[in-house]
Design an enzyme around this catalytic site. Sequence first.
Site, short mmCIF file in Angstrom:
data_model
loop_
_atom_site.label_atom_id
_atom_site.label_comp_id
_atom_site.label_asym_id
_atom_site.label_seq_id
_atom_site.Cartn_x
_atom_site.Cartn_y
_atom_site.Cartn_z
N HIS A 270 44.57 28.51 48.04
CA HIS A 270 45.96 28.93 47.82
C HIS A 270 45.97 30.43 47.51
CE1 HIS A 270 50.14 28.04 46.83
NE2 HIS A 270 50.02 28.88 45.81
N ASP A 272 48.52 33.27 46.68
CA ASP A 272 49.89 33.68 46.44
C ASP A 272 50.10 35.03 47.14
OD1 ASP A 272 50.79 31.48 44.97
OD2 ASP A 272 49.76 32.19 43.18
N ASP A 382 52.96 24.52 45.88
CA ASP A 382 53.14 25.25 44.60
C ASP A 382 54.53 25.81 44.40
OD1 ASP A 382 52.34 26.40 42.18
OD2 ASP A 382 51.87 28.30 43.13
N HIS A 592 57.02 32.28 47.01
CA HIS A 592 57.36 31.55 45.79
C HIS A 592 56.96 32.20 44.45
CE1 HIS A 592 53.35 29.55 46.67
NE2 HIS A 592 53.19 29.86 45.41
ZN LIG Z 1 51.38 29.73 44.36
#
Ligand SMILES: [Zn+2]
Length: 1061
Positions: A270, A272, A382, A592
């Site tokens: 993951h 971000d 997420d 996000h």
């Molecule tokens: Zn995230």
Amino acid sequence: MSDPGVQASIHKNLKTTLPRIYNYIKASRFQEVNLLGRLYSDTAPVTLSHWALPGGAGAWQEWTFDEIIKQEFTATSIGEQFGPTWTTHWFKVEYEIPDSWAGQEVRFRWASGSEASVWTADGKLLQGLSTGTGHQMRPDYTLTKSYEGGAGPSVLYIEMAANRLFGAGEEDDIAPPNPNKYYTLTRAEIASVDTQVYKLTRDLEVLHQIAETLIDLNDQRGYQALYTANQMVNNIIAGKDSDAGALADAYFKKANGERVHKLAAIGNCHIDSAWLWPYSETKRKVGRSFSSQIKLMEDYPDYIFVASQAQQWQWCKEYYPELYERIKAKVVEGKFLPVGSAWVEMDGNIPSGESFIRQFLHGQRFYQKELGFMCKEFWLPDTFGYSAQIPALMRHMDLSRFLTQKMSWNLVNKFPHHNFTWEGIDGSTVLAHFPPGDSYTMNLNVDEVVKTETNLQDKGRVGTSAFLFGYGDGGGGPTQDMLERAARIKDSDGCPKFDITSPDVLFTELEKDQHNMCRWVGELFLELHNGTYTSQAAMKKLCRKAEFQFRDAEFLLSAAIGTKGPEAASLLKDSLALLDPSWKKVLLNQFHDVLPGSGIGLIYPEAERYYNEAISAADTVWEASAQTLFGSEEITTPVAFNTLQWPRQEVVTVEALKGKSNAPQHMLIEVPPLGYSLLQDTPPAQPVTVTQEGDLYVLENSFLKAKVDSKGQVVSLLAAGDGRDFFVESVAASSNEGTRHGNQLVIMDDEPVYWDAWDVMDYHLETPKVMNALDSSFEVTDVAVIESGPLVARLRFSLKISEKSKLSQDIVLTAASPYLIFETSVDWYENRKFLKVLFDHNVFTRNASFDIQFGHLERATHMNTSWDSARYEVCGHKWCDVSEPDWGMAVLNDSKYGWMARGHHLTLSLLKSPKAPDDNCDMKTHIFKYGLMPHLGTLVEANVVQRAYEFNNSLRIVNLPKTTTDITPQWSVGSFDGEGIVLHTIKPDEDGSGDVVLRLFECRGARSKATLQLNLPITDVLNCGGMEDASGKAPFTQDSGVTSIPINLTPFAIKAFRLKF
Ligand SMILES: [Zn+2]
């Protein structure tokens, strides 16, 4: 029965046997004598030189590898410090592997307490490194699995980023980054590895984990693991390493039975797209993470890895083209796969319906064009809650599989399923799966694997669960140790059966069990992070603005290419070349942690720039389209454009009209649908008036009558011709209702438990102060009349929030507006305060309706159940409505998303002031507006949806290149006959063929029928989906140049057409 050959420990004492094994393989004071201490059989130093790349965050993007290695590198050594935060440091590493290491595995070991990456001397990115976080470590790079000898002097390069995997927060990860942090280089060496010791270490580690986990579950296999491991230690101490290894092999070989639960293990990292670091650092995280996975694939040919967010693939292509080519080859082999369909993993609440569709459209088109691959799932592990319209949006994009795990973060209620059929507001369904391990960053430890089965809420209903493993949030992905653990437990009795596989295999298995799954209807409301509807207000405001500006630009562009055909070819080409990257900027900003406001301060100036560039590109397309349609002579005449499908009558304010005075001019104008009208004054049927009744100001037009007190509170509100008041003007002695006023500006304490920018806790509701109450202790100026009709009435007041912050507001009513408009400006410099506006109203209702993507959602106004109670701060878009069957009121807004509707209270959240991870979040002047609309009948009968579109999409005053004598006074490309269907999107198709795509939705929650009439030279009308591929002819008729398209939609349905010219 125990394994033959395994001797149980002499004493039955778990308290000694378990830690004995642990101590034998872990870094500890016993390392000199334990197994781990034998892992590296020899080490040799390297020669280091260093060059500091000038500049801070993102400066690396200006340099090529070839330029970098030509710079002057100076000698450096272990113990030196490098920084400050966000700078980049390059190291030349010269080494020579001793010939005595021939036949051995050799690793390069590095510890800078930061992120880094390994490069060849000719500029090939080999792998990421990460050290210093204490977790998610990747401290070495395998130079060779078996050294052939005679290599001589060798060189590699290290790029060191002066930030950790989770940024540079000082006290904890989410603290604002320390800009002056320096990182100490504590290790740089080469080492030969004893691979037998490595094998035994992993064997013992997994057996220890099994013992620890399964003994807790009273499982005999746990004890067998314990005694196997214990005897292995005895064997190793006795110098019988290979006997020890054989014991482990025998244990792991005991296969599972048929009844066992299966895990589809999916390697992922993951990343971000911005969070505790800026976009520029994410680009490098992509390079580090993706190259690490390619490196793993060299040694583990069956390994499969998935990466989401097409934007990150695009960055890989742009910044690491050589790596990207290696990845593409692995895509073909089915080993390195795109997942998730979307451009980024976006916020799940705030983007509009059209934004969601563009996320999928741009994501899938990228994968299709670049890799010949189409994702089949929506992957959003997420994000902070999931709109109730997502199933329909997915189906519109031909997607039927959804995955997240965030609902496991709920603060109050445990979500009852991990597998279910998710039904949205229009009845569309998708298969939803939550990995029962409740994480997407698992390390492939036995307890996580076992938890995935024991925690499963749907036992007996499904045979497979996803297990998402690999370092993540800051990127990273799986490691060699994880894959070694996987190899040992993949089919070993006592653990679930385990396969490293693809999302497609997972969902194909789950679909076989879908008939056993329960159904969940409506939103997936996350009972946490509800402050993200408000934090970083500019992100929300610019997102809303961009969404509407793109809508306008695409409409006029479509009208131009439809009308002008081949004449508009270059307009179309140039416009698509502008719109494509501009949309992608908006989509990226919907990530996000960016749109929700949960990132560090460094992110937001760049994100604002992206929004503003996108908005100005949309304006350029608008202007170019207008020129193509209406010519480009120098003499100009102003007109008002209406891009909505219904005629509008509105008061517009035109700055310094030609030939008139320099003062702003108000005009009441009637504009046809999907077109323009000359600025021709229409006299109002009834002017707006302001009168004074004692201390109250009375504003009245043909729609409503409102009374405002001297502090700006609305104390009375009536729909025209109706006697029922939405508020209570004064307290009758006998009444137990008290006063009920609207436009109460409320400030509350806002100190979340931990996640500052993310959260607002239930207890904030216990601390309200109405700042503009008549008896408040806040300084409020008395309301003054600024304009008094006939077209505009305007009241003004201001209030002092604190020594640092103030608010000023105009309360406006025009002759044509069915709502009061509250134009608000706030200088906001608070610390953990929440600003809201409260409407304490008289409406008696058990449900409130909230605008969401292409539809609306009802939520309870009470706290009957724990589920209702947890919804004290909820997400809604342009409006919220509380109604009795024949009477109600709506609150509209131009840029806000946080609401509460409970009992007689309806609040709109205006501003938050969190201090982490951005200690300067929202500390500036904010300008926004909201509206208050009383109505008769239901929200549907009162056209609240349409009024909210107008509130967000003012008539657009444009100077057209015509004189008043030769201009067509009114121009329109179409109209709508029938109720309940909104034509949201008119856009050119993405391929630039000259076709136009229409997207409509049913807005009432009813079965709606309408006819769209377009006076464009259309030759054919085709059905299509969100990917814009035609799927057969749609019915239509043509008469005198007008094409009529009949449209029939079920409640809240979304529908697209493709027009040919
Ligand atoms: Zn995230």
